[in-house]
Write a protein that holds these residues in place. Structure first.
Motif, short mmCIF file in Angstrom:
data_model
loop_
_atom_site.label_atom_id
_atom_site.label_comp_id
_atom_site.label_asym_id
_atom_site.label_seq_id
_atom_site.Cartn_x
_atom_site.Cartn_y
_atom_site.Cartn_z
N VAL A 183 0.83 -1.21 0.00
CA VAL A 183 0.00 0.00 0.00
C VAL A 183 0.86 1.26 0.00
O VAL A 183 0.59 2.22 -0.71
CB VAL A 183 -0.95 0.00 1.22
N GLY A 184 1.95 1.23 0.78
CA GLY A 184 2.77 2.42 0.95
C GLY A 184 3.34 2.96 -0.34
O GLY A 184 3.36 4.19 -0.56
N GLU A 185 3.80 2.08 -1.24
CA GLU A 185 4.43 2.56 -2.48
C GLU A 185 3.42 3.26 -3.38
O GLU A 185 3.77 4.21 -4.10
CB GLU A 185 5.12 1.41 -3.21
N VAL A 186 2.17 2.83 -3.35
CA VAL A 186 1.13 3.48 -4.13
C VAL A 186 0.76 4.83 -3.51
O VAL A 186 0.64 5.85 -4.20
CB VAL A 186 -0.11 2.58 -4.27
N LEU A 187 0.61 4.85 -2.20
CA LEU A 187 0.27 6.10 -1.52
C LEU A 187 1.38 7.12 -1.66
O LEU A 187 1.11 8.33 -1.77
CB LEU A 187 -0.04 5.84 -0.04
N ASP A 188 2.63 6.68 -1.68
CA ASP A 188 3.75 7.62 -1.88
C ASP A 188 3.65 8.31 -3.23
O ASP A 188 3.90 9.53 -3.34
CB ASP A 188 5.09 6.88 -1.78
N LEU A 189 3.30 7.57 -4.26
CA LEU A 189 3.12 8.17 -5.59
C LEU A 189 1.98 9.18 -5.57
O LEU A 189 2.09 10.29 -6.12
CB LEU A 189 2.86 7.08 -6.63
N MET A 190 0.88 8.83 -4.91
CA MET A 190 -0.26 9.74 -4.85
C MET A 190 0.08 10.99 -4.04
O MET A 190 -0.38 12.10 -4.35
CB MET A 190 -1.47 9.01 -4.28
N ARG A 191 0.91 10.84 -3.00
CA ARG A 191 1.36 12.00 -2.24
C ARG A 191 2.13 12.97 -3.14
O ARG A 191 1.96 14.19 -3.06
CB ARG A 191 2.26 11.57 -1.08
N SER A 192 3.00 12.41 -3.99
CA SER A 192 3.79 13.28 -4.87
C SER A 192 2.90 14.01 -5.87
O SER A 192 3.15 15.17 -6.20
CB SER A 192 4.86 12.46 -5.61
N LEU A 193 1.83 13.35 -6.33
CA LEU A 193 0.90 14.00 -7.25
C LEU A 193 0.13 15.12 -6.53
O LEU A 193 -0.13 16.17 -7.11
CB LEU A 193 -0.08 12.97 -7.82
N ALA A 194 -0.20 14.88 -5.27
CA ALA A 194 -0.90 15.91 -4.49
C ALA A 194 -0.03 17.14 -4.31
O ALA A 194 -0.51 18.28 -4.39
CB ALA A 194 -1.30 15.35 -3.13
#
Length: 251
Positions: A183-194
């Motif tokens: 889960v963390g690696e996907v959420l990290d990508l979404m954080r960068s998009l945010a």
């Protein structure tokens, strides 16, 4: 960017969405939370008309895309979608998955401008490789989805949406099909998009992520939005009794 008025959707005669009214502004990261069966996924699928609303208006780019006379496929070019179960094409490589839509949609115009099929393919392959480098998966360009982990598949699915340079990306529980350690690696990508202020609408069960990353949180219950506020307001000072009850069970 998106204005929704009196949105209704029924399944088997039951109201799943019961008159939703909400506006989503450019640059917002909107997290949609709520109990199972509250209408979250139906709502996000209605936003780009993967589910046709029974009633209501969905304004996007100045047009009511809920109107059947509007070519929804034109608007979907500007509205990416990331699903729970990745929806990658298993018979195509990672690179082909990413470039398929841009080549199909934008390649025609480039061909009219005199570019060859080879030049068009090389152009989009180069853009796709830049996106893969961003997420550290450039070595997977020629791999097939079946050889990837769930977290890798979901990051590829997000990159595939980004390849179309959309104005907004809709996420339908993007981590729910993943093992916890992925889960963390996907959420990290979404954080960068945010951080880049990409407009995102995210149905999620990840409360920590919603609290940290979202600029705004919508709480749904019974097919409607019953609370709408900043993460601090929704999580730190909930007002609606149903939201208080929901948070008491999961936090």
């Amino acid at each position: 960017m998106i204005e929704i008025k009196k949105l209704h959707k029924k399944f088997d005669g039951k109201d799943v969405l019961d008159g939703i009214n909400v506006t989503i502004h450019e640059g917002e990261q909107v997290a949609i939370i709520g109990p199972s069966g509250s209408g979250k996924s139906t709502f996000i699928r209605c936003i780009n008309c993967l589910e046709d609303p029974d009633e209501g208006i969905i304004m996007f780019d100045g047009e009511n895309i809920a109107d059947f006379s509007v070519d929804i496929n034109v608007h979907r070019q500007n509205m990416g979608m990331v699903f729970q179960n990745f929806n990658l094409f298993n018979n195509k490589t990672v690179l082909e998955n990413i470039t398929l839509s841009p080549i199909h949609i934008y390649g025609k115009g480039m061909k009219k401008q005199g570019m060859s099929k080879k030049q068009i393919t090389e152009h989009f392959n180069a853009e796709a490789m830049e996106l893969l480098k961003r997420i550290g998966l450039e070595d997977k360009a020629d791999a097939y989805p079946s050889t990837l982990s769930g977290g890798q598949k979901q990051r590829i699915a997000i990159v595939r949406a980004l390849a179309m340079k959309p104005k907004v990306i809709l996420f339908d529980e993007p981590t729910s099909a993943l093992d916890p350690e992925m889960v963390g690696e996907v959420l990290d990508l979404m954080r960068s998009l945010a951080k880049e202020k990409l407009t995102m609408v995210i149905v999620t069960h990840e409360m920590g992520f919603a609290r940290e990353v979202a600029s705004r949180v919508l709480f749904m219950d019974g097919g409607n939005i019953v609370e709408d506020g900043t993460p601090d307001e929704v999580f730190g000072n909930p007002k609606h009794p149903r939201l208080k009850e929901f948070l008491s069970k999961i936090l």
